[in-house]
Enzyme design. Structure first.
Site, PDB file in Angstrom:
ATOM      1  N   HIS A  93      -4.666 -15.593   3.351  1.00  0.00           N
ATOM      2  CA  HIS A  93      -3.415 -16.116   3.140  1.00  0.00           C
ATOM      3  C   HIS A  93      -2.686 -16.748   4.018  1.00  0.00           C
ATOM      4  O   HIS A  93      -3.073 -16.765   5.273  1.00  0.00           O
ATOM      5  CB  HIS A  93      -2.576 -14.991   2.680  1.00  0.00           C
ATOM      6  CG  HIS A  93      -2.159 -14.164   3.670  1.00  0.00           C
ATOM      7  ND1 HIS A  93      -2.605 -13.031   4.272  1.00  0.00           N
ATOM      8  CD2 HIS A  93      -1.063 -14.075   4.105  1.00  0.00           C
ATOM      9  CE1 HIS A  93      -2.118 -12.133   5.129  1.00  0.00           C
ATOM     10  NE2 HIS A  93      -0.831 -12.974   5.237  1.00  0.00           N
ATOM     11  N   ASP A  95       1.310 -17.411   5.084  1.00  0.00           N
ATOM     12  CA  ASP A  95       2.503 -16.543   4.979  1.00  0.00           C
ATOM     13  C   ASP A  95       3.509 -17.777   4.270  1.00  0.00           C
ATOM     14  O   ASP A  95       3.362 -18.856   4.635  1.00  0.00           O
ATOM     15  CB  ASP A  95       3.246 -16.232   6.192  1.00  0.00           C
ATOM     16  CG  ASP A  95       2.411 -15.264   7.026  1.00  0.00           C
ATOM     17  OD1 ASP A  95       1.691 -14.448   6.083  1.00  0.00           O
ATOM     18  OD2 ASP A  95       2.326 -15.100   8.001  1.00  0.00           O
ATOM     19  N   HIS A 249      -5.056 -16.507   7.542  1.00  0.00           N
ATOM     20  CA  HIS A 249      -5.195 -15.183   8.231  1.00  0.00           C
ATOM     21  C   HIS A 249      -5.468 -14.191   7.290  1.00  0.00           C
ATOM     22  O   HIS A 249      -5.062 -14.120   6.110  1.00  0.00           O
ATOM     23  CB  HIS A 249      -4.007 -14.997   9.364  1.00  0.00           C
ATOM     24  CG  HIS A 249      -2.866 -14.613   8.742  1.00  0.00           C
ATOM     25  ND1 HIS A 249      -1.913 -15.441   8.276  1.00  0.00           N
ATOM     26  CD2 HIS A 249      -2.124 -13.531   8.564  1.00  0.00           C
ATOM     27  CE1 HIS A 249      -0.736 -15.105   7.700  1.00  0.00           C
ATOM     28  NE2 HIS A 249      -0.958 -13.770   8.048  1.00  0.00           N
ATOM     29  N   ARG A 264       6.936  -8.239  13.432  1.00  0.00           N
ATOM     30  CA  ARG A 264       6.771  -9.744  13.018  1.00  0.00           C
ATOM     31  C   ARG A 264       7.918 -10.373  12.931  1.00  0.00           C
ATOM     32  O   ARG A 264       8.953  -9.966  12.327  1.00  0.00           O
ATOM     33  CB  ARG A 264       5.732  -9.635  11.829  1.00  0.00           C
ATOM     34  CG  ARG A 264       5.022 -10.963  11.607  1.00  0.00           C
ATOM     35  CD  ARG A 264       4.457 -11.115  10.407  1.00  0.00           C
ATOM     36  NE  ARG A 264       5.284 -11.571   9.275  1.00  0.00           N
ATOM     37  CZ  ARG A 264       4.730 -12.250   8.061  1.00  0.00           C
ATOM     38  NH1 ARG A 264       3.393 -11.839   7.625  1.00  0.00           N
ATOM     39  NH2 ARG A 264       5.640 -12.644   7.283  1.00  0.00           N
TER      40      ARG A 264
HETATM   41  C1  SIN Z   1       0.113 -10.605   8.356  1.00  0.00           C
HETATM   42  O1  SIN Z   1      -0.431 -10.843   7.281  1.00  0.00           O
HETATM   43  O2  SIN Z   1       1.011 -10.958   8.508  1.00  0.00           O
HETATM   44  C2  SIN Z   1      -0.269  -9.273   8.972  1.00  0.00           C
HETATM   45  C3  SIN Z   1      -1.659  -9.608  10.069  1.00  0.00           C
HETATM   46  C4  SIN Z   1      -2.152  -8.359  10.825  1.00  0.00           C
HETATM   47  O3  SIN Z   1      -1.434  -7.282  10.402  1.00  0.00           O
HETATM   48  O4  SIN Z   1      -3.063  -8.548  11.338  1.00  0.00           O
END
Ligand code: SIN
Length: 275
Positions: A93, A95, A249, A264
């Site tokens: 995806h 973000d 990612h 995050r």
């Molecule tokens: C995310 O998609 O923000 C998480 C990525 C991760 O936990 O590696």
């Protein structure tokens, strides 16, 4: 500071840097533009330090759906306890693709990593675009695609492990739909890149479902070629930042029985222009 490319497609590790040192920001930003994914190894930072680093990039976007750090609500918690099975972000995806101005980037700070696994994988959307034939590029030219948060964070997701454990919430706020060019001109690098992804993109504007699925599924298979990927192996203290307008990612959920905890921060972006 040493910048070491991770693969030929994208990504770099930054060694010997201190993200608390504002004088290093220009070099870190250059690496981010060049590599789209940067992992700044071995940082000794507090949540305040993380936010101070994040604010140098732009406004912070407080994610509507992730649980937050009680002491610092601008920080989203990306957590999987040892007894939980589902990870957040397991599907490829980008973000905030469902927002009219998709987030420019996300910053993940590893607080507790499992003894093995739990890597994050990335794909370069500009490398994937560059490798398409000129004929297919011209088919994509002028196309727009719809993206939505509804099917991912809305009520239908209430039964997922992440929802039931309270790591994801606010299903009633999953009402975002946005139309973006299928091929964008990157706002920082100027490179052309694909802007569709398997999780949030729901269809190409003006095409039937069968037509749209055929094009999107072809692109998704193409983008996942290993040549366009890198993989970040985490250690506690590492900070990785990725460019949402240049990458996909995916959190690799291969560490059942162990805890993984990350903080995050997401940085606001801008509306996207066609290439
Ligand atoms: C995310 O998609 O923000 C998480 C990525 C991760 O936990 O590696």
């Amino acid at each position: 500071m040493e910048i070491v490319p991770l693969t030929g497609g994208l990504g770099a590790e930054i060694l010997g840097a201190d993200l608390k040192d504002v004088d290093q920001f220009a070099s870190i930003k250059k690496a981010f533009i060049d590599f789209s994914v940067i992992t700044i190894r071995s940082q000794e930072i507090t949540p305040d330090d993380l936010l101070q680093f994040a604010r140098q990039w732009g406004e912070i976007n407080v994610n509507r759906f992730f649980s937050k750090l009680d002491s610092h609500p601008e920080i989203a918690v990306v957590l999987k306890e040892a007894d939980q099975t589902g990870a957040i972000g397991e599907e490829w995806h980008t973000d905030h693709a469902y927002d009219h101005a998709p987030a420019m980037g996300s910053i993940l700070h590893a607080i507790e990593t499992p003894p093995y696994g739990g890597d994050t994988a990335f794909c370069s959307m500009s490398a994937a675009y560059d490798a398409l034939s000129d004929g297919f590029k011209s088919i994509l030219d002028g196309m727009y695609a719809w993206h939505s948060s509804r099917h991912v964070f809305g009520q239908s997701q209430a039964e997922t492990d992440a929802s039931k454990s309270g790591r994801i919430g606010n299903a009633d706020q999953a009402v975002q739909d946005a139309l973006h060019p299928v091929v964008i001109k990157h706002p920082l690098s100027g490179r052309s890149g694909l802007f569709v992804n398997p999780q949030f993109t729901i269809g190409i504007d003006g095409l039937s479902k069968a037509e749209s699925d055929a094009i999107l599924n072809m692109l998704y298979a193409h983008c996942q070629k290993p040549e366009f990927q890198c993989r970040v192996r985490w250690k506690n203290g590492d900070v990785t930042m990725w460019d949402n307008r240049a990458t996909w990612h995916k959190a690799i959920n291969d560490y059942q029985g162990f805890r993984r905890y990350m903080n995050r921060v997401t940085i606001e972006g801008c509306p996207l222009n066609a290439a």
